[in-house]
Design an enzyme around this catalytic site. Structure first.
Site, PDB file in Angstrom:
ATOM      1  N   LYS A 115      51.559  33.655  46.553  1.00  0.00           N
ATOM      2  CA  LYS A 115      52.599  33.649  47.588  1.00  0.00           C
ATOM      3  C   LYS A 115      53.018  32.226  47.933  1.00  0.00           C
ATOM      4  O   LYS A 115      54.181  31.995  48.266  1.00  0.00           O
ATOM      5  CB  LYS A 115      52.118  34.404  48.835  1.00  0.00           C
ATOM      6  CG  LYS A 115      52.109  35.909  48.600  1.00  0.00           C
ATOM      7  CD  LYS A 115      52.149  36.723  49.861  1.00  0.00           C
ATOM      8  CE  LYS A 115      52.314  38.197  49.504  1.00  0.00           C
ATOM      9  NZ  LYS A 115      52.076  39.115  50.588  1.00  0.00           N
ATOM     10  N   LYS A 197      52.339  42.353  39.125  1.00  0.00           N
ATOM     11  CA  LYS A 197      52.184  43.512  40.004  1.00  0.00           C
ATOM     12  C   LYS A 197      53.543  43.951  40.563  1.00  0.00           C
ATOM     13  O   LYS A 197      54.379  43.105  40.864  1.00  0.00           O
ATOM     14  CB  LYS A 197      51.255  43.103  41.159  1.00  0.00           C
ATOM     15  CG  LYS A 197      50.905  44.230  42.095  1.00  0.00           C
ATOM     16  CD  LYS A 197      49.992  43.750  43.212  1.00  0.00           C
ATOM     17  CE  LYS A 197      50.770  43.164  44.364  1.00  0.00           C
ATOM     18  NZ  LYS A 197      50.259  43.543  45.701  1.00  0.00           N
ATOM     19  N   LYS A 200      56.483  45.016  46.959  1.00  0.00           N
ATOM     20  CA  LYS A 200      57.637  45.410  47.776  1.00  0.00           C
ATOM     21  C   LYS A 200      58.552  44.228  48.091  1.00  0.00           C
ATOM     22  O   LYS A 200      59.725  44.407  48.362  1.00  0.00           O
ATOM     23  CB  LYS A 200      57.189  46.134  49.054  1.00  0.00           C
ATOM     24  CG  LYS A 200      56.282  45.353  49.981  1.00  0.00           C
ATOM     25  CD  LYS A 200      56.033  46.164  51.246  1.00  0.00           C
ATOM     26  CE  LYS A 200      54.620  46.676  51.364  1.00  0.00           C
ATOM     27  NZ  LYS A 200      53.575  45.651  51.468  1.00  0.00           N
TER      28      LYS A 200
HETATM   29  N1  AQP Z   1      51.416  47.436  42.500  1.00  0.00           N
HETATM   30  C1  AQP Z   1      50.406  48.006  43.138  1.00  0.00           C
HETATM   31  N2  AQP Z   1      49.582  48.871  42.489  1.00  0.00           N
HETATM   32  C2  AQP Z   1      48.553  49.470  43.154  1.00  0.00           C
HETATM   33  N3  AQP Z   1      48.284  49.259  44.468  1.00  0.00           N
HETATM   34  C3  AQP Z   1      49.088  48.418  45.139  1.00  0.00           C
HETATM   35  N4  AQP Z   1      49.110  48.008  46.425  1.00  0.00           N
HETATM   36  C4  AQP Z   1      50.134  47.139  46.622  1.00  0.00           C
HETATM   37  N5  AQP Z   1      50.806  46.980  45.465  1.00  0.00           N
HETATM   38  C5  AQP Z   1      50.175  47.752  44.536  1.00  0.00           C
HETATM   39  C6  AQP Z   1      48.182  48.461  47.437  1.00  0.00           C
HETATM   40  O1  AQP Z   1      48.934  48.908  48.554  1.00  0.00           O
HETATM   41  C7  AQP Z   1      48.195  48.644  49.738  1.00  0.00           C
HETATM   42  C8  AQP Z   1      49.062  47.992  50.755  1.00  0.00           C
HETATM   43  O2  AQP Z   1      49.406  46.713  50.299  1.00  0.00           O
HETATM   44  P1  AQP Z   1      49.943  45.658  51.342  1.00  0.00           P
HETATM   45  O3  AQP Z   1      51.223  46.117  51.891  1.00  0.00           O
HETATM   46  O4  AQP Z   1      48.911  45.370  52.350  1.00  0.00           O
HETATM   47  O5  AQP Z   1      50.100  44.324  50.586  1.00  0.00           O
HETATM   48  P2  AQP Z   1      50.222  43.907  49.135  1.00  0.00           P
HETATM   49  O6  AQP Z   1      49.019  44.281  48.325  1.00  0.00           O
HETATM   50  O7  AQP Z   1      50.543  42.443  49.151  1.00  0.00           O
HETATM   51  O8  AQP Z   1      51.457  44.787  48.662  1.00  0.00           O
HETATM   52  P3  AQP Z   1      52.815  44.302  48.129  1.00  0.00           P
HETATM   53  O9  AQP Z   1      53.642  45.521  47.868  1.00  0.00           O
HETATM   54  O10 AQP Z   1      52.643  43.382  46.965  1.00  0.00           O
HETATM   55  O11 AQP Z   1      53.436  43.552  49.381  1.00  0.00           O
HETATM   56  P4  AQP Z   1      54.066  42.112  49.470  1.00  0.00           P
HETATM   57  O12 AQP Z   1      55.161  42.094  48.460  1.00  0.00           O
HETATM   58  O13 AQP Z   1      54.570  41.999  50.867  1.00  0.00           O
HETATM   59  O14 AQP Z   1      52.971  41.155  49.166  1.00  0.00           O
HETATM   60  C9  AQP Z   1      46.977  47.819  49.353  1.00  0.00           C
HETATM   61  O15 AQP Z   1      45.841  48.654  49.289  1.00  0.00           O
HETATM   62  C10 AQP Z   1      47.329  47.322  47.981  1.00  0.00           C
HETATM   63  O16 AQP Z   1      46.180  47.119  47.183  1.00  0.00           O
END
Ligand code: AQP
Length: 333
Positions: A115, A197, A200
């Site tokens: 990030k 990955k 969002k």
């Molecule tokens: N691509 C993924 N595959 C499987 N699991 C995923 N998770 C996120 N992306 C994937 C799981 O979703 C839960 C919530 O995640 P989060 O919102 O706390 O943060 P994150 O992991 O940082 O998710 P994002 O979508 O990548 O958000 P941003 O873009 O804001 O950083 C967690 O259990 C995560 O493992």
């Protein structure tokens, strides 16, 4: 462990529209845990502001995330569903845990590295100390298990190290949690770059399938997904694009990789991608319908947030009071 009850804790950041990665790696598995655990699910809005947010959008997505949790099957009567910023103990415990978390440990976190590379104009201290807030989330509820996608495993491991470090000084103060990672769907990859990955906050909307994308959009995105050279639907390390689509198809249909290989033997990628899009759209249609009903009742969602915050605070207050006493903070009666 709270009393005799084993505890499960997890959260999702309202930092963008939720993706099928969030759904398959985390949320869709949440409902089943309430049979076995006391469950806490949080909308992690304090985590979300480690990256700059538009306040009105963050507010809107907080409602949406509560509604999506419920639309994905989380019954608020059986799960404590709440918004992190409504329970001030999270921020308070996070400060204390910061004082037990090492600079070197935080520097090794891959999410911080990713990030900070993506947001070079805003490498703030909150982004760096994010894992201490996440540890506070988990430890406040004396959590036994943390259901997460594999991307969050490193943070849960750091949380364990912090808890063990503190327990060495004050034995038994915290339950030491275990990550619980689903076998399938542990990491859904971007449709545009299957080595990354699916996130969002990805700036390319075609890389990401959102839970709330309509059927045509979903199918279009899968049709455009990057695959590999060749035309064979086969699960292999040298075919990351196809392997990712097979994982998604398997998660939505329950079919094994061997069954999928047989089903699409001899047909091209085009037919396979269409089937993946249709399977995702079919599986998510009932979630979308329920979500629309829930979002129409804003007062109902707010009542839910209030009830959830009150429940969560009851547990959080008890742990924080114990911790403050151990720290040597004066507690007035
Ligand atoms: N691509 C993924 N595959 C499987 N699991 C995923 N998770 C996120 N992306 C994937 C799981 O979703 C839960 C919530 O995640 P989060 O919102 O706390 O943060 P994150 O992991 O940082 O998710 P994002 O979508 O990548 O958000 P941003 O873009 O804001 O950083 C967690 O259990 C995560 O493992």
């Amino acid at each position: 462990m709270f009393g005799e009850q084993k505890v499960s804790y997890s959260g999702v950041q309202p930092s963008g529209n939720l993706t099928i990665g969030n759904y398959l790696g985390a949320i869709r598995n949440f409902a089943e845990y309430s049979a076995q655990y006391k469950t806490f699910y949080c909308v992690a809005d304090e985590h979300a502001i480690t990256v700059r947010q538009v306040p009105a959008e963050l507010r809107r997505r907080t409602y949406e995330t509560v509604a999506l949790y419920m639309a994905c099957g989380l019954d608020p009567a059986q799960n404590t569903l709440y918004v992190q910023s409504m329970v001030h103990e999270h921020a308070e415990l996070a400060w204390i845990l910061n004082c037990f978390t090492m600079f070197g440990e935080l520097s090794r976190m891959t999410q911080f590295k990713d990030k900070s590379a993506r947001h070079t104009d805003n490498i703030n201290a909150g982004l760096f100390t994010y894992p201490a807030l996440m540890a506070a989330d988990i430890l406040l509820y004396q959590t036994d298990v943390v259901p997460v996608g594999i991307d969050q495993k490193q943070h849960v491991e750091l949380c364990r190290d912090i808890a063990e470090r503190i327990n060495q000084i004050w034995p038994g103060l915290f339950t030491v949690p275990e990550p619980m990672i689903p076998q399938n769907g542990m990491k859904i990859m971007s449709l545009a770059d299957p080595t990354r990955k699916m996130s969002k906050s990805d700036e390319n909307p075609n890389a990401v399938v959102y839970i709330l994308d309509d059927r045509d959009t979903m199918i279009r995105k899968f049709r455009r997904a990057v695959t590999d050279s060749g035309s064979e639907v086969r699960y292999a390390a040298d075919k990351p694009g196809v392997a990712n689509l097979m994982t998604i198809y398997s998660c939505f249909t329950g079919k094994s990789m061997e069954e999928i290989e047989r089903e699409f033997a001899g047909v091209g990628y085009g037919e396979f991608k269409l089937a993946v899009g249709e399977a995702a759209a079919d599986a998510l249609a009932p979630v979308q319908r329920r979500y629309t009903e829930l979002m129409a009742d804003k007062a109902g969602l707010e009542a839910q947030m209030k009830k959830g915050a009150e429940e969560a605070s009851w547990y959080a207050r008890r742990t924080l009071a114990k911790v403050k006493k151990k720290m040597g903070f004066v507690q007035l009666s």
